[in-house]
Write an enzyme that holds these catalytic residues in place. Structure first.
Site, mmCIF file in Angstrom:
data_model
loop_
_atom_site.group_PDB
_atom_site.id
_atom_site.type_symbol
_atom_site.label_atom_id
_atom_site.label_comp_id
_atom_site.label_asym_id
_atom_site.label_seq_id
_atom_site.Cartn_x
_atom_site.Cartn_y
_atom_site.Cartn_z
ATOM 1 N N GLU A 1 -20.995 6.645 175.103
ATOM 2 C CA GLU A 1 -19.612 7.334 174.676
ATOM 3 C C GLU A 1 -18.877 5.955 174.085
ATOM 4 O O GLU A 1 -18.396 5.127 175.110
ATOM 5 C CB GLU A 1 -19.114 7.723 176.127
ATOM 6 C CG GLU A 1 -19.418 8.894 176.515
ATOM 7 C CD GLU A 1 -19.015 10.047 175.973
ATOM 8 O OE1 GLU A 1 -18.238 9.999 174.910
ATOM 9 O OE2 GLU A 1 -19.084 11.471 176.313
ATOM 10 N N CYS B 1 -9.389 5.883 174.262
ATOM 11 C CA CYS B 1 -10.668 5.888 173.060
ATOM 12 C C CYS B 1 -10.088 6.625 171.935
ATOM 13 O O CYS B 1 -10.444 6.483 170.790
ATOM 14 C CB CYS B 1 -11.764 6.159 173.628
ATOM 15 S SG CYS B 1 -11.953 7.969 174.291
HETATM 16 P P1 NAD Z 1 -15.647 -3.115 179.437
HETATM 17 O O1 NAD Z 1 -15.416 -4.544 178.839
HETATM 18 O O2 NAD Z 1 -15.079 -2.646 180.743
HETATM 19 O O3 NAD Z 1 -17.261 -2.621 179.258
HETATM 20 C C1 NAD Z 1 -17.593 -1.700 179.830
HETATM 21 C C2 NAD Z 1 -18.908 -1.693 180.783
HETATM 22 O O4 NAD Z 1 -19.872 -2.397 180.186
HETATM 23 C C3 NAD Z 1 -18.347 -2.725 181.928
HETATM 24 O O5 NAD Z 1 -18.776 -1.736 183.177
HETATM 25 C C4 NAD Z 1 -19.037 -3.758 182.035
HETATM 26 O O6 NAD Z 1 -19.478 -4.276 183.300
HETATM 27 C C5 NAD Z 1 -20.156 -3.738 180.948
HETATM 28 N N1 NAD Z 1 -20.459 -4.874 180.204
HETATM 29 C C6 NAD Z 1 -19.700 -5.610 179.648
HETATM 30 N N2 NAD Z 1 -20.074 -6.731 178.872
HETATM 31 C C7 NAD Z 1 -21.572 -6.505 179.185
HETATM 32 C C8 NAD Z 1 -22.859 -7.116 178.668
HETATM 33 N N3 NAD Z 1 -22.705 -8.196 177.953
HETATM 34 N N4 NAD Z 1 -23.925 -6.740 179.194
HETATM 35 C C9 NAD Z 1 -24.025 -5.445 180.100
HETATM 36 N N5 NAD Z 1 -22.874 -4.897 180.483
HETATM 37 C C10 NAD Z 1 -21.622 -5.158 179.916
HETATM 38 O O7 NAD Z 1 -15.053 -1.968 178.564
HETATM 39 P P2 NAD Z 1 -15.100 -2.178 176.952
HETATM 40 O O8 NAD Z 1 -16.269 -2.068 176.394
HETATM 41 O O9 NAD Z 1 -13.918 -3.142 176.679
HETATM 42 O O10 NAD Z 1 -14.120 -0.708 176.808
HETATM 43 C C11 NAD Z 1 -13.655 -0.250 175.602
HETATM 44 C C12 NAD Z 1 -14.240 0.564 174.495
HETATM 45 O O11 NAD Z 1 -14.778 1.902 175.376
HETATM 46 C C13 NAD Z 1 -13.332 1.099 173.528
HETATM 47 O O12 NAD Z 1 -14.116 1.061 172.280
HETATM 48 C C14 NAD Z 1 -13.009 2.422 173.912
HETATM 49 O O13 NAD Z 1 -12.593 3.319 172.644
HETATM 50 C C15 NAD Z 1 -14.394 3.005 174.337
HETATM 51 N N6 NAD Z 1 -14.154 4.189 175.295
HETATM 52 C C16 NAD Z 1 -14.858 5.373 175.017
HETATM 53 C C17 NAD Z 1 -14.702 6.331 175.615
HETATM 54 C C18 NAD Z 1 -15.307 7.827 175.332
HETATM 55 O O14 NAD Z 1 -15.280 8.674 175.814
HETATM 56 N N7 NAD Z 1 -15.970 7.751 173.881
HETATM 57 C C19 NAD Z 1 -13.928 6.402 176.780
HETATM 58 C C20 NAD Z 1 -13.123 5.136 177.190
HETATM 59 C C21 NAD Z 1 -13.816 4.245 176.316
#
Ligand code: NAD
Length: 437
Positions: free
Chosen positions: A208, A242
């Site tokens: 997602e 998102c």
């Molecule tokens: P985040 O930084 O919290 O990362 C998400 C998860 O990935 C966390 O649990 C984190 O611990 C893990 N993570 C981070 N870096 C990692 C690595 N190097 N290796 C392994 N795991 C790792 O969140 P984010 O990525 O900043 O989230 C924001 C993004 O999520 C935006 O692009 C948003 O659009 C998207 N999003 C999508 C939806 C959807 O339903 N499509 C919903 C919410 C958010």
């Protein structure tokens, strides 16, 4: 440690305890009790993580989880029942059917922007399907993550469902383990790492992801209503949604009017000083604060622009005459900045959308059915709402997800299952339900 957790869950799963539907219903009801009995604690954690108010917590996180639980409880028997299929000549006298089976142990990795919904909604599906689950909430929404770890074992069977907290090292350690499915919500960059790790065990994944969601405002529409709805959908949760409208596309002749209407709505929603409004959130941390602020460089500020790093506060901001090559147009904003990009006409707007990554969500505001039809037929995106924003997400009977780089489970089949919702007829009824409090 992560290995022990997964091994323990696998053993519990293999005992067969989650096979009876009664067990699954019991766990679903326990999850329901968790979010209702502990709502005050959840509100408190979200206040600390994002400065979000109780009303928006219910609207954007808890109601969705509750509805999913109710749906799963009422439909479970049907979902789990064997489905007879059409027979051929060889099997005319046989029983031929598809039998849904639990997969095993699944991993759910969530984000910080809606920390409860992004973990507990997939968990509802996992419980209903009879799977054991490891939940990995985002370390950035640390108060919610800590509370989730504390509360879950008080309500759910801890032999089957466990929360693992921590950051990148803990998530990477988890990803080394073998799961039967991984459900990941987050950025595309980490999505690639998740997919790479899953490939090692040939584990199926659901991604997602995010992206830029354009919003086209046609000159032939009720601009006041359009701006009111866009202002709500963009600035709720401080733009960290998102499917928030990422940028506006419109003809130059209506740009001033759009700025004016957004200004009026901002005053109404957050009063003169959004910083002291109980309805206005904060950026999750200083890293994201710096990232979002840097996107404003080279832009002309039409509204807002104020910030305070000590509070991770960035005012609701509208940027005018933004050019396609500006940095802000190269990545998902995921913050309270709303650029306006002018185009000469509808064809140019469609071309603008089609020469970029396919959007996760697309919004079009128009009173002209021909404009709406062209936008729907000449573009592809994960979902569309016409004359409103975000609302397609709330319709359970529509699939949710993206296409292309925004891929997730729903879009693996075909682009045709994009979620499309038109709100033309009931536009006025919806108007006032979008107030932030
Ligand atoms: P985040 O930084 O919290 O990362 C998400 C998860 O990935 C966390 O649990 C984190 O611990 C893990 N993570 C981070 N870096 C990692 C690595 N190097 N290796 C392994 N795991 C790792 O969140 P984010 O990525 O900043 O989230 C924001 C993004 O999520 C935006 O692009 C948003 O659009 C998207 N999003 C999508 C939806 C959807 O339903 N499509 C919903 C919410 C958010």
């Amino acid at each position: 440690m992560e290995k022990q957790v997964v091994d323990g869950l696998r053993e519990a799963f293999q005992s067969g305890k989650s096979r009876p539907l009664q067990y699954r219903k019991q766990q679903l009801r326990a999850l329901h009790r968790l979010i209702t009995e502990r709502q005050a604690d959840i509100d408190q954690a979200l206040k600390q993580d994002l400065n979000r108010n109780t009303y928006n917590n219910s609207l954007f996180e808890l109601i969705g989880i509750e509805n999913d639980i109710k749906l799963a409880e009422s439909e479970l028997a049907d979902w789990a029942a064997p489905r007879p299929v059409k027979k051929n000549l060889n099997s005319a006298l046989d029983d031929v059917y598809i039998k849904p089976e639990p997969l095993g142990v699944v991993l759910i990795i969530g984000t910080w922007n809606y920390p409860w919904a992004m973990i507990l909604q997939p968990l509802v599906g996992a419980i209903a399907a009879g799977n054991a689950a490891v939940l990995k909430p985002s370390e950035l929404s640390e108060h919610s993550a800590r509370l989730m770890k504390e509360l879950l074992p008080l309500y759910l069977d801890k032999g089957m469902y466990q929360v693992v907290t921590g950051g990148v090292p803990e998530t990477q350690e988890l990803l080394k383990q073998r799961f039967d499915h991984i459900f990941y919500t987050g950025s595309s960059t980490v999505g690639k790492l998740v997919m790479e790790a899953a490939a090692h065990h040939l584990t199926p994944v659901t991604l997602e992801l995010g992206g830029k969601s354009p919003c086209y405002i046609d000159k032939n529409c009720d601009i006041a209503v359009a701006c009111r709805r866009i202002t709500w959908g963009k600035f709720v949760n401080c733009g960290q949604t998102c499917i928030a409208p990422d940028y506006i596309l419109c003809e130059p002749s209506i740009q001033d009017r759009i700025v004016e209407e957004i200004q009026k709505t901002l005053q109404e929603f957050y009063q003169k000083d959004p910083k002291s409004s109980p309805d206005y959130c904060r950026i999750i941390n200083t890293r994201h604060f710096d990232r979002v602020l840097a996107l404003m460089n080279e832009c002309t500020i039409a509204l807002g622009g104020e910030s305070d790093r000590s509070q991770c506060y960035i005012a609701p901001t509208v940027l005018r005459d933004v050019l396609p090559h500006f940095k802000i147009m190269q990545e998902e904003i995921f913050g309270p900045l709303l650029p306006i990009v002018t185009v000469n006409d509808l064809s140019e707007a469609i071309n603008f959308i089609n020469t970029r990554e396919k959007p996760l969500a697309l919004y079009v505001f128009s009173s002209d059915k021909r404009v709406i039809k062209r936008m729907l037929t000449e573009t592809t995106s994960g979902g569309v709402t016409v004359n409103d924003v975000l609302m397609h997400y709330t319709v359970d009977t529509l699939p949710f997800g993206g296409v292309g780089k925004r891929t997730n489970k729903k879009s693996l089949k075909t682009n045709n299952n994009a979620k499309i919702m038109e709100t033309v007829e009931w536009a006025d009824i919806m108007g006032d339900t979008h107030l932030t409090s």
